[in-house]
Write a protein that holds these residues in place. Structure first.
Motif, mmCIF file in Angstrom:
data_model
loop_
_atom_site.group_PDB
_atom_site.id
_atom_site.type_symbol
_atom_site.label_atom_id
_atom_site.label_comp_id
_atom_site.label_asym_id
_atom_site.label_seq_id
_atom_site.Cartn_x
_atom_site.Cartn_y
_atom_site.Cartn_z
ATOM 1 N N PHE A 78 0.825 -1.201 0.000
ATOM 2 C CA PHE A 78 0.000 0.000 0.000
ATOM 3 C C PHE A 78 0.865 1.261 0.000
ATOM 4 C CE2 PHE A 78 -2.375 -3.335 2.205
ATOM 5 C CZ PHE A 78 -3.573 -3.319 1.511
ATOM 6 N N GLN A 79 0.261 2.361 -0.385
ATOM 7 C CA GLN A 79 0.964 3.638 -0.418
ATOM 8 C C GLN A 79 1.470 4.050 0.968
ATOM 9 O OE1 GLN A 79 -1.202 6.738 -2.421
ATOM 10 N NE2 GLN A 79 -0.041 8.388 -1.489
ATOM 11 N N ASP A 80 0.638 3.801 1.992
ATOM 12 C CA ASP A 80 0.971 4.295 3.331
ATOM 13 C C ASP A 80 1.551 3.209 4.243
ATOM 14 O OD1 ASP A 80 -1.362 2.910 3.457
ATOM 15 O OD2 ASP A 80 -2.487 4.396 4.596
ATOM 16 N N PHE A 81 2.136 2.168 3.636
ATOM 17 C CA PHE A 81 2.913 1.123 4.326
ATOM 18 C C PHE A 81 2.070 0.216 5.226
ATOM 19 C CE2 PHE A 81 5.738 5.090 4.652
ATOM 20 C CZ PHE A 81 6.089 5.035 3.306
ATOM 21 N N LYS A 82 1.194 0.812 6.066
ATOM 22 C CA LYS A 82 0.329 0.062 6.979
ATOM 23 C C LYS A 82 1.108 -0.860 7.928
ATOM 24 C CE LYS A 82 -3.866 0.245 4.137
ATOM 25 N NZ LYS A 82 -4.396 1.434 4.799
ATOM 26 N N LEU A 83 2.272 -0.396 8.366
ATOM 27 C CA LEU A 83 2.999 -1.132 9.404
ATOM 28 C C LEU A 83 2.387 -0.810 10.764
ATOM 29 C CD1 LEU A 83 6.666 -0.490 8.213
ATOM 30 C CD2 LEU A 83 5.270 -2.529 7.818
ATOM 31 N N LEU A 84 2.414 -1.776 11.671
ATOM 32 C CA LEU A 84 1.908 -1.554 13.026
ATOM 33 C C LEU A 84 2.955 -0.751 13.792
ATOM 34 C CD1 LEU A 84 0.578 -5.167 13.588
ATOM 35 C CD2 LEU A 84 -0.795 -3.123 13.119
ATOM 36 N N PRO A 85 2.622 0.463 14.238
ATOM 37 C CA PRO A 85 3.647 1.367 14.783
ATOM 38 C C PRO A 85 4.174 0.982 16.154
ATOM 39 C CG PRO A 85 1.473 2.366 14.993
ATOM 40 C CD PRO A 85 1.281 1.098 14.202
ATOM 41 N N ASP A 86 3.442 0.105 16.853
ATOM 42 C CA ASP A 86 3.800 -0.190 18.241
ATOM 43 C C ASP A 86 4.681 -1.426 18.378
ATOM 44 O OD1 ASP A 86 1.872 -1.980 17.422
ATOM 45 O OD2 ASP A 86 0.848 -2.049 19.359
ATOM 46 N N ARG A 87 5.157 -1.956 17.255
ATOM 47 C CA ARG A 87 5.993 -3.160 17.338
ATOM 48 C C ARG A 87 7.106 -3.120 16.292
ATOM 49 N NH1 ARG A 87 1.146 -7.152 17.118
ATOM 50 N NH2 ARG A 87 0.159 -5.306 18.019
ATOM 51 N N SER A 88 8.138 -3.883 16.549
ATOM 52 C CA SER A 88 9.322 -3.877 15.689
ATOM 53 C C SER A 88 9.019 -4.473 14.321
ATOM 54 C CB SER A 88 10.438 -4.687 16.344
ATOM 55 O OG SER A 88 10.085 -6.067 16.374
#
Length: 227
Positions: A88-98
């Motif tokens: 996706f354009q906005d990565f959609k990584l979970l910010p609270d984990r490595s």
């Protein structure tokens, strides 16, 4: 002759009662790399959503990675999505984990249990995108390009046959965009089919490939000189 990995016949895609794309006919063979272009609101994202069963086919016939989109049952959608990787354009990584724990979350959610296999798979996909040494970093410690590489690695976790990339370079500077596309091209060269929606015509010129355009509810092939 092998079956197309994606085949659409006389397909109509609608959202909120409005026809987004109509009379779509498309065959995509295993290992192709295809760009989707078009103005904002022309149907690129809706097309992608139809391919992973987030929007139904209103009319027509469609198959992707051996799933029938027209008759797909709700229970089968997770199995379809395991065979498709999303970027996706906005990565959609979970910010609270490595980075590693972002990968772990996906693998656990899709049924992986063996700890050795999980670690080997995480190492393998991060290595493919040149990010193995970043496993313990948090997303906010990474640049946009690095986050997108991680997002691509995440898309590879379940060995998908197909990668759908929706504006994957939309938030990146030109040089970083080139680097991300080189990663996607490398994945494509290793045999995976890739469809990438983009506004970045400079990338199309630098890495020419088959190009489809969404316009006036139609999806059609264009010659790159005319885009």
């Amino acid at each position: 002759m092998s079956q197309p990995v994606l085949s659409l016949k006389n397909v109509t895609i609608s959202q909120g009662g409005k026809t987004i794309l109509s009379n779509v006919n498309l065959d995509v063979n295993h290992g192709e790399f295809i760009y989707i272009i078009g103005k904002t609101g022309s149907g690129k994202s809706s097309f992608m959503k139809a391919l992973y069963a987030d929007l139904p086919l209103e009319e027509g016939e469609g198959t992707i990675v051996d799933f029938d989109l027209a008759t797909l049952k709700e229970d089968d959608i997770p199995f379809l999505r395991r065979k498709i990787g999303f970027v996706f354009q906005d990565f959609k990584l979970l910010p609270d984990r490595s980075v590693k724990d972002n990968m772990l979350f996906v693998l656990k959610a899709t049924g992986w249990k063996d700890e050795n296999q999980i670690q080997n798979k995480i190492d393998e996909v991060l290595d493919k995108v040149g990010m193995k040494e970043y496993a313990d970093k948090m997303p906010h410690q990474l640049s946009g390009g690095e986050q997108q590489r991680i997002a691509i690695a995440r898309a590879l976790l379940n060995n998908p046959e197909f990668i759908l990339a929706d504006e994957p370079t939309g938030n990146l500077d030109p040089q970083t965009s080139v680097e991300v596309l080189e990663v996607l091209k490398k994945i494509n060269n290793n045999g995976r089919t890739v469809i990438m929606a983009t506004h970045d015509y400079a990338l199309l010129m630098k890495f020419p490939s088959k190009t489809l355009k969404c316009e006036d509810t139609k999806l059609f092939e264009v010659i790159q000189k005319t885009v």
